[in-house]
Design a protein around this motif. Structure first.
Motif, mmCIF file in Angstrom:
data_model
loop_
_atom_site.group_PDB
_atom_site.id
_atom_site.type_symbol
_atom_site.label_atom_id
_atom_site.label_comp_id
_atom_site.label_asym_id
_atom_site.label_seq_id
_atom_site.Cartn_x
_atom_site.Cartn_y
_atom_site.Cartn_z
ATOM 1 N N ALA A 183 45.647 43.529 36.633
ATOM 2 C CA ALA A 183 44.227 43.180 36.767
ATOM 3 C C ALA A 183 43.664 42.676 35.440
ATOM 4 O O ALA A 183 42.875 41.726 35.414
ATOM 5 N N ALA A 184 44.084 43.289 34.340
ATOM 6 C CA ALA A 184 43.611 42.853 33.020
ATOM 7 C C ALA A 184 44.136 41.457 32.698
ATOM 8 O O ALA A 184 43.387 40.605 32.198
ATOM 9 N N PHE A 185 45.410 41.204 32.991
ATOM 10 C CA PHE A 185 45.975 39.879 32.725
ATOM 11 C C PHE A 185 45.325 38.817 33.606
ATOM 12 O O PHE A 185 45.136 37.680 33.183
ATOM 13 N N ASP A 186 44.949 39.187 34.837
ATOM 14 C CA ASP A 186 44.270 38.244 35.725
ATOM 15 C C ASP A 186 42.913 37.823 35.166
ATOM 16 O O ASP A 186 42.430 36.732 35.473
ATOM 17 N N LYS A 187 42.304 38.671 34.365
ATOM 18 C CA LYS A 187 40.990 38.365 33.787
ATOM 19 C C LYS A 187 41.085 37.517 32.521
ATOM 20 O O LYS A 187 40.085 36.979 32.065
ATOM 21 N N ARG A 238 50.762 51.145 20.865
ATOM 22 C CA ARG A 238 51.824 51.917 21.522
ATOM 23 C C ARG A 238 52.298 51.149 22.752
ATOM 24 O O ARG A 238 51.496 50.539 23.460
ATOM 25 N N GLY A 239 53.580 51.211 23.027
ATOM 26 C CA GLY A 239 54.176 50.450 24.119
ATOM 27 C C GLY A 239 53.534 50.647 25.483
ATOM 28 O O GLY A 239 53.233 49.675 26.174
ATOM 29 N N PRO A 240 53.306 51.894 25.926
ATOM 30 C CA PRO A 240 52.797 52.118 27.279
ATOM 31 C C PRO A 240 51.362 51.636 27.526
ATOM 32 O O PRO A 240 50.887 51.677 28.655
ATOM 33 N N ILE A 241 50.690 51.157 26.503
ATOM 34 C CA ILE A 241 49.347 50.613 26.708
ATOM 35 C C ILE A 241 49.442 49.347 27.557
ATOM 36 O O ILE A 241 48.545 49.035 28.327
ATOM 37 N N ILE A 242 50.560 48.637 27.443
ATOM 38 C CA ILE A 242 50.785 47.441 28.246
ATOM 39 C C ILE A 242 51.790 47.746 29.342
ATOM 40 O O ILE A 242 52.869 48.277 29.086
ATOM 41 N N ASP A 243 51.428 47.414 30.567
ATOM 42 C CA ASP A 243 52.350 47.494 31.696
ATOM 43 C C ASP A 243 53.332 46.334 31.525
ATOM 44 O O ASP A 243 52.977 45.171 31.724
ATOM 45 N N GLN A 244 54.572 46.654 31.117
ATOM 46 C CA GLN A 244 55.522 45.601 30.780
ATOM 47 C C GLN A 244 55.869 44.717 31.969
ATOM 48 O O GLN A 244 56.058 43.510 31.819
ATOM 49 N N GLY A 245 55.930 45.284 33.162
ATOM 50 C CA GLY A 245 56.192 44.474 34.355
ATOM 51 C C GLY A 245 55.074 43.475 34.600
ATOM 52 O O GLY A 245 55.328 42.303 34.916
ATOM 53 N N ALA A 246 53.840 43.932 34.440
ATOM 54 C CA ALA A 246 52.684 43.042 34.620
ATOM 55 C C ALA A 246 52.664 41.969 33.536
ATOM 56 O O ALA A 246 52.307 40.813 33.807
ATOM 57 N N LEU A 247 53.056 42.333 32.325
ATOM 58 C CA LEU A 247 53.113 41.352 31.237
ATOM 59 C C LEU A 247 54.145 40.273 31.539
ATOM 60 O O LEU A 247 53.866 39.079 31.408
#
Length: 136
Positions: free
Chosen positions: A23-27, A39-48
């Motif tokens: 949802a964040a990347f869609d925006k 920190r790594g888990p702040i980004i959903d790597q699959g969504a990235l």
């Protein structure tokens, strides 16, 4: 959808895990870049990975990966982020060394010393230990 660069500058806790998700990347606008040095888990790597492959964002610079906090673990050899790194010239992966200038390390030492002194005096520190959020 106005920022050219989005940089994660948050601690890892229950409020920030997965903060940058589909949802964040869609925006984000298609010309925007995501930078994660927190920190790594702040980004959903699959969504990235999905956002990069679908050109929802222009690129990514990652200095931290995977589960965990400090010290962050290295990127596993079988990580799909390597595939994206090989596919695109707009992905930068570094081994969590971007912060290690002398001034940054001195700031960490000073902050730790201040927090220890505040704790010993019973004063509030810069992070609320109950919520994990910064004290304002």
């Amino acid at each position: 959808a106005r920022s050219d660069f989005v940089s994660t500058m948050v601690p890892l806790n229950k409020h920030t895990t997965g903060l940058m998700n589909a949802a964040a990347f869609d925006k984000m606008k298609p010309s925007a870049y995501i930078i994660n040095t927190a920190r790594g888990p702040i980004i959903d790597q699959g969504a990235l990975i999905d956002a990069l492959r679908k050109k929802k964002i222009a690129g990514a610079a990652l200095d931290v990966f995977g589960e965990g906090s400090a010290p962050p673990p290295p990127l596993p050899d079988d990580s799909p982020l390597y595939d994206v790194f090989d596919e695109f010239d707009n992905v930068i992966l570094t081994p969590h060394i971007g912060w290690q200038r002398l001034e940054a390390r001195q700031r960490v030492v000073d902050m730790c010393g201040d927090n220890i002194a505040k704790f010993a005096r019973g004063e509030p520190m810069n992070i609320d230990m109950q919520t994990g959020l910064p004290i304002r």
